[in-house]
Design a protein around this motif. Structure first.
Motif, mmCIF file in Angstrom:
data_model
loop_
_atom_site.group_PDB
_atom_site.id
_atom_site.type_symbol
_atom_site.label_atom_id
_atom_site.label_comp_id
_atom_site.label_asym_id
_atom_site.label_seq_id
_atom_site.Cartn_x
_atom_site.Cartn_y
_atom_site.Cartn_z
ATOM 1 N N HIS A 76 -5.564 -47.235 -10.690
ATOM 2 C CA HIS A 76 -5.461 -47.428 -12.137
ATOM 3 C C HIS A 76 -5.840 -46.135 -12.848
ATOM 4 C CE1 HIS A 76 -5.348 -51.808 -11.387
ATOM 5 N NE2 HIS A 76 -6.325 -51.576 -10.527
ATOM 6 N N GLU A 77 -5.101 -45.817 -13.887
ATOM 7 C CA GLU A 77 -5.468 -44.716 -14.776
ATOM 8 C C GLU A 77 -5.950 -45.325 -16.082
ATOM 9 O OE1 GLU A 77 -2.265 -42.011 -15.210
ATOM 10 O OE2 GLU A 77 -2.247 -41.440 -13.075
ATOM 11 N N ILE A 78 -7.074 -44.853 -16.576
ATOM 12 C CA ILE A 78 -7.676 -45.463 -17.756
ATOM 13 C C ILE A 78 -8.273 -44.362 -18.629
ATOM 14 C CG2 ILE A 78 -9.881 -45.835 -16.562
ATOM 15 C CD1 ILE A 78 -10.189 -48.420 -18.189
ATOM 16 N N ALA A 79 -8.122 -44.531 -19.926
ATOM 17 C CA ALA A 79 -8.693 -43.588 -20.891
ATOM 18 C C ALA A 79 -9.877 -44.248 -21.578
ATOM 19 C CB ALA A 79 -7.644 -43.178 -21.919
ATOM 20 N N LEU A 80 -11.017 -43.566 -21.573
ATOM 21 C CA LEU A 80 -12.235 -44.083 -22.183
ATOM 22 C C LEU A 80 -12.777 -43.073 -23.183
ATOM 23 C CD1 LEU A 80 -14.138 -45.462 -19.034
ATOM 24 C CD2 LEU A 80 -12.767 -46.768 -20.671
ATOM 25 N N PRO A 81 -13.510 -43.552 -24.174
ATOM 26 C CA PRO A 81 -14.163 -42.615 -25.093
ATOM 27 C C PRO A 81 -15.154 -41.722 -24.334
ATOM 28 C CG PRO A 81 -14.208 -44.846 -25.969
ATOM 29 C CD PRO A 81 -13.744 -44.960 -24.558
ATOM 30 N N GLN A 82 -15.241 -40.467 -24.767
ATOM 31 C CA GLN A 82 -16.197 -39.545 -24.147
ATOM 32 C C GLN A 82 -17.607 -40.130 -24.273
ATOM 33 O OE1 GLN A 82 -15.347 -36.257 -22.968
ATOM 34 N NE2 GLN A 82 -17.403 -36.158 -22.124
ATOM 35 N N PRO A 83 -18.317 -40.305 -23.157
ATOM 36 C CA PRO A 83 -19.654 -40.913 -23.256
ATOM 37 C C PRO A 83 -20.687 -39.936 -23.794
ATOM 38 C CG PRO A 83 -19.206 -40.287 -21.001
ATOM 39 C CD PRO A 83 -17.937 -39.998 -21.779
ATOM 40 N N ALA A 84 -21.827 -40.462 -24.163
ATOM 41 C CA ALA A 84 -22.931 -39.625 -24.622
ATOM 42 C C ALA A 84 -23.453 -38.788 -23.464
ATOM 43 C CB ALA A 84 -24.045 -40.510 -25.187
ATOM 44 N N PRO A 85 -24.089 -37.651 -23.751
ATOM 45 C CA PRO A 85 -24.662 -36.823 -22.687
ATOM 46 C C PRO A 85 -25.609 -37.646 -21.813
ATOM 47 C CG PRO A 85 -24.721 -35.650 -24.776
ATOM 48 C CD PRO A 85 -24.300 -37.055 -25.093
ATOM 49 N N GLY A 86 -25.532 -37.422 -20.516
ATOM 50 C CA GLY A 86 -26.390 -38.150 -19.585
ATOM 51 C C GLY A 86 -25.772 -39.410 -19.033
ATOM 52 N N ILE A 87 -24.640 -39.839 -19.600
ATOM 53 C CA ILE A 87 -23.945 -41.028 -19.098
ATOM 54 C C ILE A 87 -22.849 -40.571 -18.145
ATOM 55 C CG2 ILE A 87 -22.606 -43.067 -19.699
ATOM 56 C CD1 ILE A 87 -25.491 -43.151 -20.668
ATOM 57 N N SER A 88 -22.923 -41.016 -16.885
ATOM 58 C CA SER A 88 -21.963 -40.582 -15.882
ATOM 59 C C SER A 88 -20.650 -41.336 -16.057
ATOM 60 C CB SER A 88 -22.518 -40.831 -14.482
ATOM 61 O OG SER A 88 -22.609 -42.228 -14.221
ATOM 62 N N VAL A 89 -19.597 -40.819 -15.428
ATOM 63 C CA VAL A 89 -18.307 -41.491 -15.490
ATOM 64 C C VAL A 89 -18.386 -42.868 -14.838
ATOM 65 C CG1 VAL A 89 -17.498 -40.407 -13.343
ATOM 66 C CG2 VAL A 89 -15.840 -41.209 -15.030
ATOM 67 N N GLU A 90 -19.194 -43.004 -13.786
ATOM 68 C CA GLU A 90 -19.361 -44.309 -13.140
ATOM 69 C C GLU A 90 -20.026 -45.305 -14.087
ATOM 70 O OE1 GLU A 90 -19.353 -41.095 -10.037
ATOM 71 O OE2 GLU A 90 -20.547 -41.473 -11.852
ATOM 72 N N GLN A 91 -21.035 -44.854 -14.815
ATOM 73 C CA GLN A 91 -21.712 -45.738 -15.763
ATOM 74 C C GLN A 91 -20.782 -46.115 -16.903
ATOM 75 O OE1 GLN A 91 -24.972 -42.952 -16.380
ATOM 76 N NE2 GLN A 91 -26.430 -44.418 -15.516
ATOM 77 N N ALA A 92 -19.985 -45.150 -17.351
ATOM 78 C CA ALA A 92 -19.059 -45.428 -18.449
ATOM 79 C C ALA A 92 -18.029 -46.471 -18.036
ATOM 80 C CB ALA A 92 -18.363 -44.135 -18.884
ATOM 81 N N LEU A 93 -17.446 -46.342 -16.864
ATOM 82 C CA LEU A 93 -16.462 -47.321 -16.415
ATOM 83 C C LEU A 93 -17.105 -48.666 -16.133
ATOM 84 C CD1 LEU A 93 -13.535 -47.921 -15.645
ATOM 85 C CD2 LEU A 93 -14.106 -47.243 -13.300
ATOM 86 N N SER A 94 -18.308 -48.652 -15.555
ATOM 87 C CA SER A 94 -19.011 -49.902 -15.290
ATOM 88 C C SER A 94 -19.237 -50.675 -16.582
ATOM 89 C CB SER A 94 -20.345 -49.615 -14.595
ATOM 90 O OG SER A 94 -21.077 -50.805 -14.409
ATOM 91 N N GLY A 95 -19.679 -49.963 -17.630
ATOM 92 C CA GLY A 95 -19.890 -50.628 -18.915
ATOM 93 C C GLY A 95 -18.602 -51.152 -19.521
ATOM 94 N N HIS A 96 -17.496 -50.449 -19.288
ATOM 95 C CA HIS A 96 -16.207 -50.878 -19.827
ATOM 96 C C HIS A 96 -15.688 -52.117 -19.104
ATOM 97 C CE1 HIS A 96 -12.137 -50.596 -21.475
ATOM 98 N NE2 HIS A 96 -11.689 -50.759 -20.240
ATOM 99 N N LEU A 97 -15.847 -52.188 -17.792
ATOM 100 C CA LEU A 97 -15.273 -53.289 -17.020
ATOM 101 C C LEU A 97 -16.138 -54.550 -17.029
ATOM 102 C CD1 LEU A 97 -14.040 -51.372 -13.825
ATOM 103 C CD2 LEU A 97 -12.661 -52.139 -15.772
ATOM 104 N N ALA A 98 -17.433 -54.366 -17.155
ATOM 105 C CA ALA A 98 -18.341 -55.504 -17.002
ATOM 106 C C ALA A 98 -18.244 -56.457 -18.183
ATOM 107 C CB ALA A 98 -19.773 -55.002 -16.853
ATOM 108 N N CYS A 99 -18.441 -57.720 -17.888
ATOM 109 C CA CYS A 99 -18.571 -58.745 -18.927
ATOM 110 C C CYS A 99 -19.527 -59.804 -18.405
ATOM 111 C CB CYS A 99 -17.203 -59.344 -19.267
ATOM 112 S SG CYS A 99 -16.389 -60.148 -17.883
ATOM 113 N N ALA A 100 -19.818 -60.789 -19.243
ATOM 114 C CA ALA A 100 -20.816 -61.796 -18.870
ATOM 115 C C ALA A 100 -20.432 -62.534 -17.607
ATOM 116 C CB ALA A 100 -21.004 -62.781 -20.023
ATOM 117 N N ASP A 101 -19.153 -62.812 -17.432
ATOM 118 C CA ASP A 101 -18.709 -63.566 -16.255
ATOM 119 C C ASP A 101 -18.408 -62.677 -15.057
ATOM 120 O OD1 ASP A 101 -18.862 -65.895 -17.741
ATOM 121 O OD2 ASP A 101 -16.762 -65.754 -18.413
ATOM 122 N N ALA A 102 -18.407 -61.364 -15.256
ATOM 123 C CA ALA A 102 -18.046 -60.444 -14.166
ATOM 124 C C ALA A 102 -18.888 -59.179 -14.258
ATOM 125 C CB ALA A 102 -16.565 -60.112 -14.213
ATOM 126 N N PRO A 103 -20.172 -59.253 -13.905
ATOM 127 C CA PRO A 103 -21.025 -58.062 -13.963
ATOM 128 C C PRO A 103 -20.566 -57.008 -12.952
ATOM 129 C CG PRO A 103 -22.147 -59.847 -12.819
ATOM 130 C CD PRO A 103 -20.887 -60.435 -13.393
#
Length: 552
Positions: free
Chosen positions: A346-373
């Motif tokens: 999958h190719e996905i475009a995300l907003p540039q995260p704040a300094p100190g936030i890794s790409v893994e953390q950014a994608l994790s936050g984008h994909l996660a939801c209450a039913d699918a952590p």
């Protein structure tokens, strides 16, 4: 207060522990002189024994009396007298110019040799004095070099220093661990599994094993110190050691020397050493050196041999790149490549995260939801599940695996027969996967082994909720497949696992996710895991992330 901090002679107690352990387990491997030392050490006055240990634990063999000041020892001269009488310490050592300069400060050198006062640097002072003295300098005592010296020296006798290194090796099973291991354990910084260290499980089977280890270590130190390579190689045994553990070390050293030759463009000796090294990867390096030497026929023949019996998945993967090149060079017809295994990408475009936030953390936050952590686990989760299920297998005290109470894992962890030597224990763990008892075993060890050192368990990266979700959502068949692959090549396959894992607890399912940021690409060990997952229908996907803009 911690007992280590209360006991001013803690370092002496630690040394006595080593001496007593070696005397109990390996007395039959000690010479008569060495037995006399371990027996006589206990008869020393406490201050004398403590002074000797202080000297052993410090760097070098020459010590100034003015630097041997320890409140718990008191007068160093009095403490040294029994050591001198025993012949373990030399009271008026003879020094060459180099040794003299190592024990004197620049100010003291100027006082001892007024002609050097105008020479700026200590190294230049040494060169000047060597030229002035020529070959007549010889060796002298400190008092003879400098009649006005206000200090005197002690020298730890070389046989005693060598024996203490031997004792440390026999206790730890290596020479990279030192006396600080005791302190770290007693302070609670590290917690180790308590393994049976009975004679049946002792690490060294013969004195020759110890001599061979010390010899290999000396060769390695000479190599790392920049000594002429041919001289070092000449002193490395040309014949394999019968002890697999030592042979692994010999193969590693030969491989490292061969790499050095190769980097320097000295291909003939590099090829010879690769051919004589049993280290994984040596055959592939030999193939590439043959290519560089303009010997494609020989390279192709060796590559065909490797294809027939590859030593690892890593070698198979590299051969897929090497063979087409060799076939072209020799004019052989091109082979039709096998169909690639499909992996969801999958190719996905995300907003540039704040300094100190890794790409893994950014994608994790984008994909996660209450039913699918989603959790960032990388190598931690699968390895930890493995380590917790097979805890007893990993810490089985087979001969040559455990030497002392401060091991985070067995010494033969990367040996080819690691699993075979513990076959019943590993089979018991796999039986729990088949019977359903694995969950209880993993959670039980998670509770009772908390923060105990392990080569597999990432205590800082796992917690009870993560384990519970993983055990709810990962089928035992998938766990077994992952664990089997880890055991195929522990050194290579403990890494390369996907970055994220996402759970759907209500549906008891999951998927693993490898994350690649802008400009990043898959590494070889990651590709091998992804291919393995795809071939065995383990859910996995790769996300390629691009940034849409700067963060606010």
């Amino acid at each position: 207060m911690n007992k280590t901090l209360e006991n001013r002679f803690y370092y002496l107690d630690n040394f006595v522990t080593v001496v007593d352990s070696v005397r109990a387990r390996y007395r039959h491997l000690l010479s008569l002189e060495e037995q006399a030392f371990v027996d006589g050490f206990g008869d020393l006055p406490q201050a004398s024994a403590a002074l000797l240990v202080r000297m052993v634990m410090r760097k070098g063999e020459l010590f100034r009396f003015s630097k041997l000041r320890y409140d718990e020892i008191g007068c160093a001269a009095s403490a040294a007298a029994p050591l001198i009488a025993a012949g373990w310490v030399e009271p008026r050592p003879l020094l060459d110019i180099g040794q003299l300069f190592r024990v004197l400060t620049k100010v003291e050198i100027a006082a001892a040799f007024p002609q050097l006062r105008q020479v700026a640097r200590k190294s230049e002072q040494l060169d000047f004095l060597r030229q002035a003295e020529g070959g007549a300098a010889g060796v002298r005592s400190l008092e003879e070099w400098w009649p006005g010296a206000a200090d005197s020296l002690l020298q730890l006798c070389e046989p005693v220093a060598a024996l203490c290194d031997r004792l440390r090796l026999m206790f730890f099973g290596n020479l990279y661990q030192d006396w600080s291991e005791f302190v770290l354990s007693e302070l609670g910084i590290f917690k180790y599994e308590q393994v049976d260290l009975s004679p049946a499980a002792q690490g060294f089977g013969s004195r020759q094993d110890i001599d061979d280890y010390l010899h290999l270590h000396a060769c390695r130190e000479r190599f790392l110190g920049g000594e002429e390579l041919h001289a070092v190689v000449t002193d490395i045994s040309a014949q394999p050691y019968p002890n697999p553990w030592l042979e692994e070390r010999r193969g590693k050293l030969l491989f490292q020397v061969a790499q050095h030759y190769e980097r320097n463009g000295e291909l003939a000796p590099a090829l010879r050493l690769y051919a004589g090294s049993s280290r994984p990867g040596a055959r592939l390096r030999a193939i590439r050196v043959l290519e560089r030497c303009g010997q494609p026929e020989a390279a192709f023949a060796l590559a065909q041999q490797a294809e027939q019996q590859a030593e690892s998945e890593a070698e198979q993967q590299q051969l897929l790149r090497v063979m087409p090149r060799l076939r072209r060079a020799l004019g052989h017809p091109r082979l039709t490549p096998s169909a690639a295994v499909g992996i969801a990408q999958h190719e996905i475009a995300l907003p540039q995260p704040a300094p100190g936030i890794s790409v893994e953390q950014a994608l994790s936050g984008h994909l996660a939801c209450a039913d699918a952590p989603a959790r960032y686990v990388e190598n931690a989760l699968i390895n930890s599940l493995f380590g917790l299920l097979f805890w007893d297998a990993v810490f089985t005290p087979v001969p040559g695996a455990f030497f002392h109470p401060f091991q985070s894992g067995p010494a033969d962890l990367h040996s080819p027969d690691f699993r075979l030597r513990r076959a019943p224990q590993f089979e018991a763990g796999f039986a729990l996967l088949r019977s359903g008892g694995y969950r209880q075993a993993i959670l039980h060890n998670f509770r009772i082994k908390e923060n105990t050192q392990s080569p597999f368990v990432f205590w800082g990266a796992i917690d009870a909720p993560l384990l519970a979700m993983a055990l709810d959502c990962l089928p035992p068949r998938h766990l077994q497949l992952c664990f089997e692959r880890i055991l195929q090549d522990i050194k290579s396959n403990r890494s390369g696992l996907p970055d994220l894992i996402q759970f759907w607890p209500a549906e008891q399912r999951y998927r693993m996710i490898e994350v690649k940021g802008p400009g990043d690409r898959l590494q070889d060990n990651q590709i091998r895991w992804l291919d393995y997952f795809a071939r065995h229908d383990i859910p996995v996907a790769v996300y390629y992330v691009q940034w849409t803009g700067e963060s606010a």
